[in-house]
Design a protein around this motif. Sequence first.
Motif, PDB file in Angstrom:
ATOM      1  N   GLY A  20      52.457  49.211  46.793  1.00  0.00           N
ATOM      2  CA  GLY A  20      52.894  50.633  46.045  1.00  0.00           C
ATOM      3  C   GLY A  20      54.135  50.980  46.787  1.00  0.00           C
ATOM      4  O   GLY A  20      55.108  51.412  46.342  1.00  0.00           O
ATOM      5  N   ASP A  21      54.220  50.583  48.217  1.00  0.00           N
ATOM      6  CA  ASP A  21      55.608  51.134  48.846  1.00  0.00           C
ATOM      7  C   ASP A  21      56.662  50.190  48.407  1.00  0.00           C
ATOM      8  O   ASP A  21      57.591  50.624  48.189  1.00  0.00           O
ATOM      9  N   TYR A  22      56.540  48.731  48.104  1.00  0.00           N
ATOM     10  CA  TYR A  22      57.478  48.001  47.539  1.00  0.00           C
ATOM     11  C   TYR A  22      57.902  48.626  46.345  1.00  0.00           C
ATOM     12  O   TYR A  22      59.185  48.719  46.120  1.00  0.00           O
ATOM     13  N   TYR A  23      57.137  48.834  45.358  1.00  0.00           N
ATOM     14  CA  TYR A  23      57.457  49.327  44.129  1.00  0.00           C
ATOM     15  C   TYR A  23      57.947  50.764  44.045  1.00  0.00           C
ATOM     16  O   TYR A  23      58.591  51.256  43.258  1.00  0.00           O
ATOM     17  N   ALA A  24      57.860  51.562  45.142  1.00  0.00           N
ATOM     18  CA  ALA A  24      58.570  52.503  45.263  1.00  0.00           C
ATOM     19  C   ALA A  24      60.099  52.706  45.591  1.00  0.00           C
ATOM     20  O   ALA A  24      60.875  53.290  45.067  1.00  0.00           O
ATOM     21  N   GLU A  25      60.408  51.441  45.988  1.00  0.00           N
ATOM     22  CA  GLU A  25      61.821  51.173  46.436  1.00  0.00           C
ATOM     23  C   GLU A  25      62.366  50.063  45.473  1.00  0.00           C
ATOM     24  O   GLU A  25      63.419  50.181  45.114  1.00  0.00           O
ATOM     25  N   HIS A  26      61.499  49.187  44.672  1.00  0.00           N
ATOM     26  CA  HIS A  26      62.114  48.359  43.730  1.00  0.00           C
ATOM     27  C   HIS A  26      61.317  48.274  42.474  1.00  0.00           C
ATOM     28  O   HIS A  26      60.113  48.429  42.357  1.00  0.00           O
ATOM     29  N   ASP A  27      62.078  48.053  41.340  1.00  0.00           N
ATOM     30  CA  ASP A  27      61.351  48.312  40.079  1.00  0.00           C
ATOM     31  C   ASP A  27      60.510  46.801  39.723  1.00  0.00           C
ATOM     32  O   ASP A  27      59.546  46.904  39.136  1.00  0.00           O
ATOM     33  N   ARG A  28      60.866  45.725  40.060  1.00  0.00           N
ATOM     34  CA  ARG A  28      60.480  44.489  39.916  1.00  0.00           C
ATOM     35  C   ARG A  28      60.380  43.585  41.282  1.00  0.00           C
ATOM     36  O   ARG A  28      60.983  43.730  42.212  1.00  0.00           O
ATOM     37  N   LEU A  29      59.591  42.656  41.065  1.00  0.00           N
ATOM     38  CA  LEU A  29      59.515  41.406  42.035  1.00  0.00           C
ATOM     39  C   LEU A  29      59.927  40.097  41.448  1.00  0.00           C
ATOM     40  O   LEU A  29      59.114  39.781  40.432  1.00  0.00           O
ATOM     41  N   LEU A  30      60.947  39.397  41.920  1.00  0.00           N
ATOM     42  CA  LEU A  30      61.377  38.219  41.128  1.00  0.00           C
ATOM     43  C   LEU A  30      60.722  37.107  41.564  1.00  0.00           C
ATOM     44  O   LEU A  30      60.281  36.971  42.670  1.00  0.00           O
ATOM     45  N   TRP A  50      50.797  28.075  62.405  1.00  0.00           N
ATOM     46  CA  TRP A  50      52.257  28.078  61.961  1.00  0.00           C
ATOM     47  C   TRP A  50      52.371  29.440  61.488  1.00  0.00           C
ATOM     48  O   TRP A  50      51.318  30.140  60.826  1.00  0.00           O
ATOM     49  N   VAL A  51      53.638  30.179  61.649  1.00  0.00           N
ATOM     50  CA  VAL A  51      54.109  31.486  61.221  1.00  0.00           C
ATOM     51  C   VAL A  51      54.796  31.512  60.141  1.00  0.00           C
ATOM     52  O   VAL A  51      55.883  30.826  60.446  1.00  0.00           O
ATOM     53  N   VAL A  52      54.300  31.918  59.015  1.00  0.00           N
ATOM     54  CA  VAL A  52      55.015  31.911  57.927  1.00  0.00           C
ATOM     55  C   VAL A  52      55.661  33.143  57.308  1.00  0.00           C
ATOM     56  O   VAL A  52      54.945  34.143  57.131  1.00  0.00           O
ATOM     57  N   THR A  53      56.857  33.360  57.077  1.00  0.00           N
ATOM     58  CA  THR A  53      57.672  34.646  56.572  1.00  0.00           C
ATOM     59  C   THR A  53      58.084  34.314  55.139  1.00  0.00           C
ATOM     60  O   THR A  53      59.008  33.430  54.955  1.00  0.00           O
ATOM     61  N   GLN A  54      57.448  34.965  54.238  1.00  0.00           N
ATOM     62  CA  GLN A  54      58.010  34.770  52.825  1.00  0.00           C
ATOM     63  C   GLN A  54      59.187  36.221  52.493  1.00  0.00           C
ATOM     64  O   GLN A  54      58.486  37.171  52.539  1.00  0.00           O
ATOM     65  N   THR A  55      60.254  36.017  52.163  1.00  0.00           N
ATOM     66  CA  THR A  55      61.115  37.068  52.028  1.00  0.00           C
ATOM     67  C   THR A  55      60.849  37.248  50.381  1.00  0.00           C
ATOM     68  O   THR A  55      60.879  36.453  49.589  1.00  0.00           O
ATOM     69  N   LEU A  56      60.564  38.414  50.034  1.00  0.00           N
ATOM     70  CA  LEU A  56      60.276  38.884  48.634  1.00  0.00           C
ATOM     71  C   LEU A  56      61.711  39.235  47.953  1.00  0.00           C
ATOM     72  O   LEU A  56      62.653  39.954  48.496  1.00  0.00           O
ATOM     73  N   HIS A  57      61.849  38.579  46.851  1.00  0.00           N
ATOM     74  CA  HIS A  57      63.115  38.422  46.189  1.00  0.00           C
ATOM     75  C   HIS A  57      63.455  39.756  44.979  1.00  0.00           C
ATOM     76  O   HIS A  57      62.644  39.687  44.203  1.00  0.00           O
ATOM     77  N   ASP A  58      64.020  40.646  45.467  1.00  0.00           N
ATOM     78  CA  ASP A  58      64.058  41.857  44.620  1.00  0.00           C
ATOM     79  C   ASP A  58      65.345  41.716  43.537  1.00  0.00           C
ATOM     80  O   ASP A  58      66.346  40.989  43.953  1.00  0.00           O
ATOM     81  N   PRO A  59      65.422  42.353  42.244  1.00  0.00           N
ATOM     82  CA  PRO A  59      66.364  42.253  41.268  1.00  0.00           C
ATOM     83  C   PRO A  59      67.722  42.712  41.917  1.00  0.00           C
ATOM     84  O   PRO A  59      68.816  42.015  41.406  1.00  0.00           O
ATOM     85  N   ASP A  60      67.703  43.696  42.970  1.00  0.00           N
ATOM     86  CA  ASP A  60      69.106  43.869  43.560  1.00  0.00           C
ATOM     87  C   ASP A  60      69.577  43.099  44.366  1.00  0.00           C
ATOM     88  O   ASP A  60      70.825  43.271  44.917  1.00  0.00           O
ATOM     89  N   GLY A  61      68.660  42.024  45.124  1.00  0.00           N
ATOM     90  CA  GLY A  61      69.219  41.072  45.885  1.00  0.00           C
ATOM     91  C   GLY A  61      69.197  41.485  47.492  1.00  0.00           C
ATOM     92  O   GLY A  61      69.784  41.086  48.158  1.00  0.00           O
ATOM     93  N   HIS A  62      68.465  42.708  47.592  1.00  0.00           N
ATOM     94  CA  HIS A  62      68.461  43.240  49.189  1.00  0.00           C
ATOM     95  C   HIS A  62      67.461  42.334  49.741  1.00  0.00           C
ATOM     96  O   HIS A  62      67.846  42.335  51.004  1.00  0.00           O
ATOM     97  N   ASP A  63      66.503  41.869  49.246  1.00  0.00           N
ATOM     98  CA  ASP A  63      65.507  40.795  50.041  1.00  0.00           C
ATOM     99  C   ASP A  63      65.502  41.573  51.364  1.00  0.00           C
ATOM    100  O   ASP A  63      65.208  40.621  52.346  1.00  0.00           O
ATOM    101  N   ASP A  64      64.741  42.772  51.226  1.00  0.00           N
ATOM    102  CA  ASP A  64      64.382  43.396  52.543  1.00  0.00           C
ATOM    103  C   ASP A  64      62.942  43.805  52.751  1.00  0.00           C
ATOM    104  O   ASP A  64      62.565  44.513  53.453  1.00  0.00           O
ATOM    105  N   TRP A  65      62.183  42.832  52.002  1.00  0.00           N
ATOM    106  CA  TRP A  65      60.613  43.044  52.215  1.00  0.00           C
ATOM    107  C   TRP A  65      60.240  41.517  52.436  1.00  0.00           C
ATOM    108  O   TRP A  65      60.652  40.556  51.930  1.00  0.00           O
ATOM    109  N   VAL A  66      59.138  41.456  53.489  1.00  0.00           N
ATOM    110  CA  VAL A  66      58.576  40.099  53.810  1.00  0.00           C
ATOM    111  C   VAL A  66      57.095  40.158  53.764  1.00  0.00           C
ATOM    112  O   VAL A  66      56.430  41.260  54.032  1.00  0.00           O
ATOM    113  N   ILE A  67      56.611  39.398  53.771  1.00  0.00           N
ATOM    114  CA  ILE A  67      55.128  38.872  53.910  1.00  0.00           C
ATOM    115  C   ILE A  67      55.170  37.962  55.072  1.00  0.00           C
ATOM    116  O   ILE A  67      55.503  36.898  55.248  1.00  0.00           O
TER     117      ILE A  67
END
Length: 94
Positions: A20-30, A50-67
């Motif tokens: 919900g927080d992600y979609y409050a900032e971004h319209d889509r998740l690529l 192993w510690v894995v970090t996946q950066t989420l790719h948003d349409p504006d290219g901010h890539d400012d969210w991670v899992i």
Amino acid sequence: MAALDEGAEWGEQDWDTAIGDYYAEHDRLLTDADARGPALLTVEKGPEVWVVTQTLHDPDGHDDWVIRAEVDLAASDAVGEAVVRTREMGSLTG
């Protein structure tokens, strides 16, 4: 997502809130090739986890969210598939 991580500390309510927080900032998740490529994934290999970090790719290219998740190597060996436990999903900007 919670069903894939059943029994983990990170549960359904955590996913609902974070998504919900992600979609409050971004319209889509690529989910295109760039989103799945190595530039947006880091793996820190330890002897047991192993510690894995996946950066989420948003349409504006901010890539400012991670899992962030952990792969339990001993548990993975025991069951014959990756045992991945999500630790958080959140914004890098706070």
